[in-house]
Write a protein that holds these residues in place. Sequence first.
Motif, PDB file in Angstrom:
ATOM      1  N   ALA A   4     -30.666  48.399  25.963  1.00  0.00           N
ATOM      2  CA  ALA A   4     -30.440  49.267  27.236  1.00  0.00           C
ATOM      3  C   ALA A   4     -30.571  48.542  28.317  1.00  0.00           C
ATOM      4  O   ALA A   4     -29.777  48.316  29.268  1.00  0.00           O
ATOM      5  CB  ALA A   4     -30.767  50.767  27.179  1.00  0.00           C
ATOM      6  N   VAL A   5     -31.421  48.088  28.372  1.00  0.00           N
ATOM      7  CA  VAL A   5     -32.134  47.020  29.506  1.00  0.00           C
ATOM      8  C   VAL A   5     -31.386  45.774  29.841  1.00  0.00           C
ATOM      9  O   VAL A   5     -30.657  45.451  30.878  1.00  0.00           O
ATOM     10  CB  VAL A   5     -33.530  46.731  29.332  1.00  0.00           C
ATOM     11  N   ALA A   6     -30.790  45.436  28.543  1.00  0.00           N
ATOM     12  CA  ALA A   6     -29.930  44.323  28.639  1.00  0.00           C
ATOM     13  C   ALA A   6     -28.506  44.615  28.877  1.00  0.00           C
ATOM     14  O   ALA A   6     -27.671  43.734  29.028  1.00  0.00           O
ATOM     15  CB  ALA A   6     -30.067  43.447  27.473  1.00  0.00           C
ATOM     16  N   ALA A  11     -22.248  49.750  30.076  1.00  0.00           N
ATOM     17  CA  ALA A  11     -22.817  49.820  28.527  1.00  0.00           C
ATOM     18  C   ALA A  11     -24.272  50.876  28.468  1.00  0.00           C
ATOM     19  O   ALA A  11     -24.323  51.224  27.366  1.00  0.00           O
ATOM     20  CB  ALA A  11     -22.675  48.826  27.658  1.00  0.00           C
ATOM     21  N   THR A  12     -24.683  50.931  29.503  1.00  0.00           N
ATOM     22  CA  THR A  12     -26.216  51.491  29.531  1.00  0.00           C
ATOM     23  C   THR A  12     -26.287  52.831  29.040  1.00  0.00           C
ATOM     24  O   THR A  12     -27.101  52.884  28.249  1.00  0.00           O
ATOM     25  CB  THR A  12     -26.721  51.318  31.052  1.00  0.00           C
ATOM     26  N   ALA A  13     -25.206  53.508  29.426  1.00  0.00           N
ATOM     27  CA  ALA A  13     -25.414  55.212  29.145  1.00  0.00           C
ATOM     28  C   ALA A  13     -25.206  55.324  27.396  1.00  0.00           C
ATOM     29  O   ALA A  13     -26.056  55.783  26.878  1.00  0.00           O
ATOM     30  CB  ALA A  13     -24.481  55.984  29.669  1.00  0.00           C
ATOM     31  N   PRO A  14     -24.202  54.706  26.881  1.00  0.00           N
ATOM     32  CA  PRO A  14     -23.893  54.937  25.490  1.00  0.00           C
ATOM     33  C   PRO A  14     -24.986  54.164  24.693  1.00  0.00           C
ATOM     34  O   PRO A  14     -25.588  54.623  23.669  1.00  0.00           O
ATOM     35  CB  PRO A  14     -22.572  54.399  25.158  1.00  0.00           C
ATOM     36  N   VAL A  15     -25.469  52.987  25.168  1.00  0.00           N
ATOM     37  CA  VAL A  15     -26.412  52.103  24.305  1.00  0.00           C
ATOM     38  C   VAL A  15     -27.752  52.913  24.226  1.00  0.00           C
ATOM     39  O   VAL A  15     -28.365  53.243  23.215  1.00  0.00           O
ATOM     40  CB  VAL A  15     -26.475  50.820  24.796  1.00  0.00           C
ATOM     41  N   LEU A  16     -28.008  53.485  25.378  1.00  0.00           N
ATOM     42  CA  LEU A  16     -29.447  54.232  25.592  1.00  0.00           C
ATOM     43  C   LEU A  16     -29.478  55.521  24.850  1.00  0.00           C
ATOM     44  O   LEU A  16     -30.171  56.021  24.216  1.00  0.00           O
ATOM     45  CB  LEU A  16     -29.910  54.354  27.115  1.00  0.00           C
ATOM     46  N   ALA A  17     -28.088  56.272  24.775  1.00  0.00           N
ATOM     47  CA  ALA A  17     -28.059  57.555  24.058  1.00  0.00           C
ATOM     48  C   ALA A  17     -28.200  57.081  22.399  1.00  0.00           C
ATOM     49  O   ALA A  17     -28.754  58.216  21.833  1.00  0.00           O
ATOM     50  CB  ALA A  17     -26.858  58.134  24.357  1.00  0.00           C
ATOM     51  N   LEU A  18     -27.409  56.269  22.026  1.00  0.00           N
ATOM     52  CA  LEU A  18     -27.691  55.972  20.627  1.00  0.00           C
ATOM     53  C   LEU A  18     -28.743  55.425  20.245  1.00  0.00           C
ATOM     54  O   LEU A  18     -29.334  55.722  19.189  1.00  0.00           O
ATOM     55  CB  LEU A  18     -26.628  54.706  20.405  1.00  0.00           C
ATOM     56  N   GLY A  19     -29.549  54.686  21.192  1.00  0.00           N
ATOM     57  CA  GLY A  19     -30.712  54.163  20.912  1.00  0.00           C
ATOM     58  C   GLY A  19     -31.939  55.495  20.833  1.00  0.00           C
ATOM     59  O   GLY A  19     -32.646  55.371  19.737  1.00  0.00           O
TER      60      GLY A  19
END
Length: 149
Positions: A4-6, A11-19
Amino acid sequence: MWLAVAASDDATAPVLALGLAGSAAAAGALFRPVALGPSLAASAAAYAVLLAIDEPPLDSRAAGVAAALLAVGELTGWSRELASATTDEPGGAWRRPMWIAAAVAGAAGLAWVLVAMVDIARVEGLAVEAVGALAALAVVLLLVRRSAA
């Protein structure tokens, strides 16, 4: 979470949510082993979403993600085994971590080789064609050998 940092702003919100979902499911897998599969799938999906939205250039993050997913899966499974009532065989306390470390290193190495092969495949030329033909021949020979055994 490091994905999510990268990630870009899109893309931050969906990547962070899935992570976060993957991390929560991994924690739940310590109590309910059936949650391990969805945990790894959600974590892998976070990387897939990052790739789909951001379309980053080819890099070695894929190797890190593959190694991390394998490490999480193996360590979660091992922690479940240690929590059971049965005792581990003698010497298992040092053999299992060594096996996990070797498997993770092997997965990272294999992923890096595959990334390098994909990078080479983007280049055109006779050498690339020869490497591809040799790889195809090796796969055919391996399949023939396995079917004969």
